[in-house]
Design a protein around this motif. Sequence first.
Motif, short mmCIF file in Angstrom:
data_model
loop_
_atom_site.label_atom_id
_atom_site.label_comp_id
_atom_site.label_asym_id
_atom_site.label_seq_id
_atom_site.Cartn_x
_atom_site.Cartn_y
_atom_site.Cartn_z
N THR A 110 63.13 27.38 15.01
CA THR A 110 62.80 27.60 16.42
C THR A 110 63.96 28.22 17.18
OG1 THR A 110 61.30 25.70 16.36
CG2 THR A 110 62.00 26.46 18.52
N VAL A 111 65.16 27.67 16.96
CA VAL A 111 66.34 28.23 17.62
C VAL A 111 66.57 29.67 17.18
CG1 VAL A 111 68.86 28.06 17.78
CG2 VAL A 111 67.45 26.00 17.97
N GLY A 112 66.39 29.95 15.89
CA GLY A 112 66.55 31.31 15.39
C GLY A 112 65.59 32.27 16.05
N ALA A 113 64.34 31.86 16.21
CA ALA A 113 63.35 32.72 16.87
C ALA A 113 63.76 33.00 18.31
CB ALA A 113 61.97 32.08 16.81
N SER A 114 64.29 31.99 18.99
CA SER A 114 64.73 32.18 20.38
C SER A 114 65.93 33.14 20.44
CB SER A 114 65.11 30.84 21.00
OG SER A 114 64.01 29.96 21.01
N VAL A 115 66.86 32.98 19.50
CA VAL A 115 68.01 33.89 19.44
C VAL A 115 67.54 35.32 19.15
CG1 VAL A 115 70.10 34.48 18.15
CG2 VAL A 115 69.64 32.10 18.77
N GLY A 116 66.58 35.46 18.25
CA GLY A 116 66.06 36.78 17.93
C GLY A 116 65.42 37.45 19.12
N THR A 117 64.69 36.67 19.90
CA THR A 117 64.08 37.22 21.12
C THR A 117 65.16 37.68 22.09
OG1 THR A 117 62.20 35.73 20.85
CG2 THR A 117 62.51 36.70 23.02
N GLY A 118 66.19 36.84 22.24
CA GLY A 118 67.28 37.20 23.15
C GLY A 118 68.06 38.41 22.70
N LEU A 119 68.28 38.55 21.38
CA LEU A 119 69.01 39.70 20.86
C LEU A 119 68.19 40.98 20.97
CD1 LEU A 119 70.63 38.32 17.57
CD2 LEU A 119 71.82 39.03 19.64
N ALA A 120 66.91 40.87 20.69
CA ALA A 120 66.07 42.07 20.65
C ALA A 120 65.90 42.71 22.02
CB ALA A 120 64.70 41.73 20.06
N GLY A 121 65.93 41.90 23.07
CA GLY A 121 65.75 42.46 24.42
C GLY A 121 66.76 43.55 24.73
N PRO A 122 68.06 43.27 24.71
CA PRO A 122 69.06 44.31 24.99
C PRO A 122 69.03 45.45 23.97
CG PRO A 122 70.06 42.12 25.08
CD PRO A 122 68.68 41.95 24.55
N VAL A 123 68.75 45.13 22.71
CA VAL A 123 68.72 46.18 21.68
C VAL A 123 67.59 47.17 21.97
CG1 VAL A 123 68.25 46.63 19.24
CG2 VAL A 123 69.81 44.80 19.89
N VAL A 124 66.42 46.65 22.29
CA VAL A 124 65.28 47.52 22.61
C VAL A 124 65.55 48.29 23.90
CG1 VAL A 124 62.85 47.51 23.32
CG2 VAL A 124 63.59 46.14 21.36
N GLN A 125 66.17 47.62 24.86
CA GLN A 125 66.49 48.29 26.12
C GLN A 125 67.43 49.47 25.89
OE1 GLN A 125 65.15 47.15 29.06
NE2 GLN A 125 66.03 48.91 30.17
N ALA A 126 68.38 49.31 24.98
CA ALA A 126 69.38 50.36 24.75
C ALA A 126 68.89 51.43 23.78
CB ALA A 126 70.67 49.73 24.22
N GLY A 127 68.18 51.03 22.73
CA GLY A 127 67.83 52.00 21.69
C GLY A 127 66.36 52.17 21.42
N GLY A 128 65.51 51.45 22.14
CA GLY A 128 64.08 51.59 21.94
C GLY A 128 63.55 50.73 20.81
N ALA A 129 62.25 50.89 20.54
CA ALA A 129 61.58 50.06 19.54
C ALA A 129 62.16 50.26 18.14
CB ALA A 129 60.09 50.35 19.54
#
Length: 419
Positions: A344-363
């Motif tokens: 569960t914690v890993g999934a939350s961390v993944g969501t948090g990491l993916a936000g800035p990554v997608v914002q900067a580099g797209g899908a």
Amino acid sequence: MTAGYLEILRERHAARLLVGTLVGRLPNATAAIAVVLFVRAEGGTYSLAGALAAVYGVANAVGQPLLGRLVDLRGQPRVQLPAAVVSALAMTGFALTGVEPPGWAYAAVAVAGLFTPPLEGGLRALWPVVLRRKEQVPTAYAMDAVAQEVMFTVGPLLVTVCAAVWSARVALVVLNVIGVLGALSVVVSPPSRGWRSAPREAHWLGALRSRGLLALLGAFLSVGIALGSITVAAVSYADGHGGDGVYGWLMAALGLGALVGGTAYGARRWSGAPERRLRVLVGLLAVCYLPLMLMPGVVAMVLLTALAGVFLAPCIACAFIIVDRHAPSGTVTEAFSWLVTTFTVGASVGTGLAGPVVQAGGALWGFALPGAAGAVSLLVLLAAGRVLAAPAGGAVVAASPENDPNRAVEPRFSSGDRA
């Protein structure tokens, strides 16, 4: 393919325990979407809804291993049912009073998350006492993983239907009442009432003193990160290919892939060390994430997303076996609860990491995260190969076997060696 599952479900109490556990976990499985729908209906902001859902998730991650340890010490009925009632009362209080004042809302969802009963760990501790042959346990774990995928697919649908037919407030209350009934069905069953943990050595770390378990948790933190990052990257992809409808298809395909993979995995008997098998499964999981970076048209993308989910449930089912092998004596429920928390914690961390990554580099870069996280998980398993190769306790029979209410000594069937 279903013969092994049907054989298990025909065992006395097996179907009741599985269904009761799934029903009892409905409030937890649907909490995030139920809270968001309720806050929106009450006129609250999406920021408040997200914050409340996050508080519930964090509290749940903290509470699961703590309550799991209490179950190992006090038994299932004394912990599971009171925890379910407290959690349901807190969420019902939140539903009745609304989002004002915010302090009360945060406190209510925190209590609800903290006291969510560790029914998952409890069920996995019960399988060896319910099933007549130890060879059935891995199949039961696979069926357990498949059933989770069904629940996480059906649960959100139930929330939205209840909210549409009645209201989001009623949905919160009804699902939590149903959850208590599910927990009640489990804890009044003879296997749950008769289950006793094996004698345990007093240690403040509890299950975490097992190096093998720590290695497994480190690997599954990355698996959780991979899953969490996919959900965010898929939103970005869907925005450019049709919107929410496409996102729904992608998430359904991910669940369907896991459902098919878990069903196929549990349909056969596996030989060899589960630790070695998990390395292969995690490697395949990481490889199947990579094609998502191609980002083809919608139909092809849905198929690739289904492929990405195929090895998730088998990885989880195999991890259950390894947890059972490496959990120190008397800590089996706590150990399973730590796996739930870590994922569960890993999934939350993944969501948090993916936000800035997608914002900067797209899908595209968002879909690169799952493959990278899967590779990290594989590296952890490879680096910890020697640690994982030595099950806790050296696979010796406990003087008072865990999961055996009659205390009958069966050679090579203790909690550290059952699966």
